[in-house]
Scaffold this active site. Structure first.
Site, mmCIF file in Angstrom:
data_model
loop_
_atom_site.group_PDB
_atom_site.id
_atom_site.type_symbol
_atom_site.label_atom_id
_atom_site.label_comp_id
_atom_site.label_asym_id
_atom_site.label_seq_id
_atom_site.Cartn_x
_atom_site.Cartn_y
_atom_site.Cartn_z
ATOM 1 N N ASP A 1 71.935 64.858 61.348
ATOM 2 C CA ASP A 1 71.163 64.649 61.442
ATOM 3 C C ASP A 1 71.161 66.246 61.587
ATOM 4 O OD1 ASP A 1 67.978 64.380 61.943
ATOM 5 O OD2 ASP A 1 68.611 64.142 64.481
ATOM 6 N N HIS A 2 70.178 66.986 61.183
ATOM 7 C CA HIS A 2 70.532 68.652 62.253
ATOM 8 C C HIS A 2 72.031 69.218 61.392
ATOM 9 C CE1 HIS A 2 65.863 68.937 63.092
ATOM 10 N NE2 HIS A 2 66.041 67.731 63.865
ATOM 11 N N SER B 1 58.003 60.048 68.191
ATOM 12 C CA SER B 1 58.215 59.510 69.820
ATOM 13 C C SER B 1 57.229 60.247 70.010
ATOM 14 C CB SER B 1 59.405 60.187 70.672
ATOM 15 O OG SER B 1 60.412 59.163 70.013
HETATM 16 P P1 13P Z 1 62.285 62.121 68.857
HETATM 17 O O1 13P Z 1 63.174 62.601 70.072
HETATM 18 O O2 13P Z 1 60.699 62.671 69.202
HETATM 19 O O3 13P Z 1 62.368 61.116 68.363
HETATM 20 O O4 13P Z 1 62.504 63.239 67.432
HETATM 21 C C1 13P Z 1 63.838 62.659 66.810
HETATM 22 C C2 13P Z 1 64.210 63.130 65.659
HETATM 23 O O5 13P Z 1 63.093 63.532 65.303
HETATM 24 C C3 13P Z 1 65.705 63.247 65.576
HETATM 25 O O6 13P Z 1 65.865 64.116 63.979
#
Ligand code: 13P
Length: 279
Positions: free
Chosen positions: A80-81, A206
């Site tokens: 992720d990212h 979230s």
């Molecule tokens: P939240 O922390 O808002 O659930 O987002 C998670 C996210 O987008 C991880 O890339």
């Protein structure tokens, strides 16, 4: 992974990406995915990769758990990212199924160029790539930013020139807790999905209402990312356990209720994404 994502897009559900913050997350997420017969994505964000033990360690640990827990549903290990091209390449070498290169803070031409380098390396190794345009706001693992809506033209250019497999267009969602109500750009979402035939990814899920998640799924989102919601449930439970009995020191007694909290939250997310029973 491409097959699973495209199936989700066609059948109008989303595969949840749940972020991993430690070993107990891995066990709880896998257990619930198996129970609900849902494909699942385990996301490890690049920002905390050292905290998680590094690309190689975390990827092998997840694979070991899949095997030792006899997990039969599809599990996708995703970076992720991804912060750098080198980091994405290391994740590919470590055995990830999917990597995100987040060049959203760069000028679009540079974002395209670096994403392209990641795609070339990843595709040679059968790994798929997620790209990002615009800026998802909020606070993620200490990085604070403002929302900047993705421009359609930039989405088209990144998708076509870098040959990404999934696209995360920032359309009003934020990482972490929302200040006020989320304001998703559904008009822009519709335009993007009608123009580019690519599965979309929704970050910062979230705090977004169930109704808005359903709308986003209808408008082409086939992967939805959750982190904060699970962490809030986990930490609330942990706090309560420690506050209620100050004499506790046995780690299992302390942690077991919070594992249940992770499991309950992941299960509700799977139902929100409608991915239950899809395997
Ligand atoms: P939240 O922390 O808002 O659930 O987002 C998670 C996210 O987008 C991880 O890339």
């Amino acid at each position: 992974m491409n097959t699973f994502i495209h199936k989700a897009k066609t059948e109008h559900y989303a595969i949840p990406q749940i972020n991993v913050n430690g070993l107990i997350w891995i066990e709880c997420i896998l257990k619930v995915a198996e129970k609900t017969r849902s494909p699942i994505i385990l996301g490890t964000t690049d920002k905390i990769i050292d905290f998680l033990g590094g690309y190689d360690f975390i990827c092998k640990t997840i694979r070991n758990k899949i095997e030792s827990m006899n997990i039969t549903v599809p599990v996708i290990i995703h970076l992720d990212h991804g912060l750098t091209v080198e980091g994405c390449k290391k994740a590919v070498d470590a055995g990830y199924d999917s990597v995100m290169f987040d060049g959203s803070k760069l000028p679009i031409e540079e974002n395209i160029e670096l994403t392209k380098q990641v795609v070339e390396y990843a595709h040679k190794n059968n790994v798929i790539v997620e790209g990002e345009v615009g800026a998802i706001g909020g606070n993620e693992d200490g990085v604070i930013g403002n929302v900047q809506y993705a421009k359609l033209e930039d989405c088209i250019n990144l998708a076509q020139k870098a040959h990404i497999d999934t696209l995360a267009p920032a359309l009003g969602s934020v990482h972490g807790k929302y200040k006020g109500e989320p304001n998703l750009g559904f008009k822009e979402m519709k335009e993007i999905q009608e123009t580019i035939d690519i599965p979309l990814v929704l970050h910062g899920a979230s705090g977004i209402s169930d109704e808005d998640l359903v709308k986003a799924i209808k408008l082409g989102h086939a992967k939805i990312n959750f982190n904060t919601e699970i962490n809030i449930a986990w930490s609330n439970e942990l706090r309560e356990v420690l506050t209620n009995d100050k004499s506790l020191f046995n780690p299992q007694q302390i942690l077991n209720p919070s594992k249940k909290a992770i499991e309950r939250t992941v299960e509700s997310i799977i139902y929100k994404c409608q991915s239950n029973g899809k395997v």
